[in-house]
Design a protein around this motif. Sequence first.
Motif, PDB file in Angstrom:
ATOM      1  N   THR A 126       3.113  -7.030 -14.625  1.00  0.00           N
ATOM      2  CA  THR A 126       3.551  -6.023 -13.531  1.00  0.00           C
ATOM      3  C   THR A 126       3.456  -4.877 -13.914  1.00  0.00           C
ATOM      4  O   THR A 126       2.707  -3.556 -13.309  1.00  0.00           O
ATOM      5  CB  THR A 126       5.281  -6.324 -13.571  1.00  0.00           C
ATOM      6  OG1 THR A 126       4.979  -7.788 -13.069  1.00  0.00           O
ATOM      7  CG2 THR A 126       5.199  -5.711 -12.824  1.00  0.00           C
ATOM      8  N   TYR A 127       3.788  -4.434 -15.087  1.00  0.00           N
ATOM      9  CA  TYR A 127       3.325  -2.948 -15.637  1.00  0.00           C
ATOM     10  C   TYR A 127       2.206  -2.377 -15.703  1.00  0.00           C
ATOM     11  O   TYR A 127       1.957  -1.213 -15.199  1.00  0.00           O
ATOM     12  CB  TYR A 127       4.640  -2.078 -16.850  1.00  0.00           C
ATOM     13  CG  TYR A 127       5.439  -2.494 -16.902  1.00  0.00           C
ATOM     14  CD1 TYR A 127       6.380  -1.071 -16.424  1.00  0.00           C
ATOM     15  CD2 TYR A 127       6.753  -2.741 -16.973  1.00  0.00           C
ATOM     16  CE1 TYR A 127       7.473  -1.162 -16.084  1.00  0.00           C
ATOM     17  CE2 TYR A 127       7.773  -3.031 -17.185  1.00  0.00           C
ATOM     18  CZ  TYR A 127       8.029  -2.365 -16.326  1.00  0.00           C
ATOM     19  OH  TYR A 127       9.724  -1.906 -16.139  1.00  0.00           O
ATOM     20  N   GLY A 129       0.176  -3.318 -13.392  1.00  0.00           N
ATOM     21  CA  GLY A 129      -0.453  -3.592 -11.865  1.00  0.00           C
ATOM     22  C   GLY A 129      -1.080  -5.124 -10.863  1.00  0.00           C
ATOM     23  O   GLY A 129      -1.612  -5.269 -10.339  1.00  0.00           O
ATOM     24  N   GLU A 131      -1.054  -9.256 -10.671  1.00  0.00           N
ATOM     25  CA  GLU A 131      -0.213  -9.969 -10.342  1.00  0.00           C
ATOM     26  C   GLU A 131       0.236 -11.057 -11.914  1.00  0.00           C
ATOM     27  O   GLU A 131      -1.100 -12.034 -11.847  1.00  0.00           O
ATOM     28  CB  GLU A 131      -0.837 -11.020  -9.510  1.00  0.00           C
ATOM     29  CG  GLU A 131      -0.149 -11.669  -8.282  1.00  0.00           C
ATOM     30  CD  GLU A 131       1.299 -11.330  -7.578  1.00  0.00           C
ATOM     31  OE1 GLU A 131       1.964 -12.250  -6.985  1.00  0.00           O
ATOM     32  OE2 GLU A 131       0.968  -9.855  -7.331  1.00  0.00           O
TER      33      GLU A 131
END
Length: 139
Positions: A126-127, A129, A131
Amino acid sequence: MSEFDELQAAIRRHAHARQAEAQACEAFLNALYHALRTASGPGLPLNNVTLDFTTDPANRLRPVPSGGFHAAWLRLGLCEVLVRVRRVDGAFQGEYGESGCFRLEQTGEDALITLARRMLRDVADTYAGAEPERIRPLN
């Protein structure tokens, strides 16, 4: 009996089941916390993992009705992730972070460590970028 009295009676009648479910969910969250602490492998505990139980922000009733989510913030070093869990047909079903989901039929040490490692990867993704993985049974 008025509608108000019927509501009070229904809440009292199901209090034991709700309390048992809440205790099971809190025990699961606590076990997940310990799994996250040991996710790096034997003898390599992560000391910067903390657990803080909280009211699930999506719950609109208190006490939480049967089948409702129970939540905790897990601090993973520099970030915190909200984990929500509930009992569904004897399994623990939950959500974490932006879009992570899980369903555990069994809550043994191996299953919890597998979930903990997946959570760490998903939060890192998530950090970065990417999925996170979509919902699927771990066992």
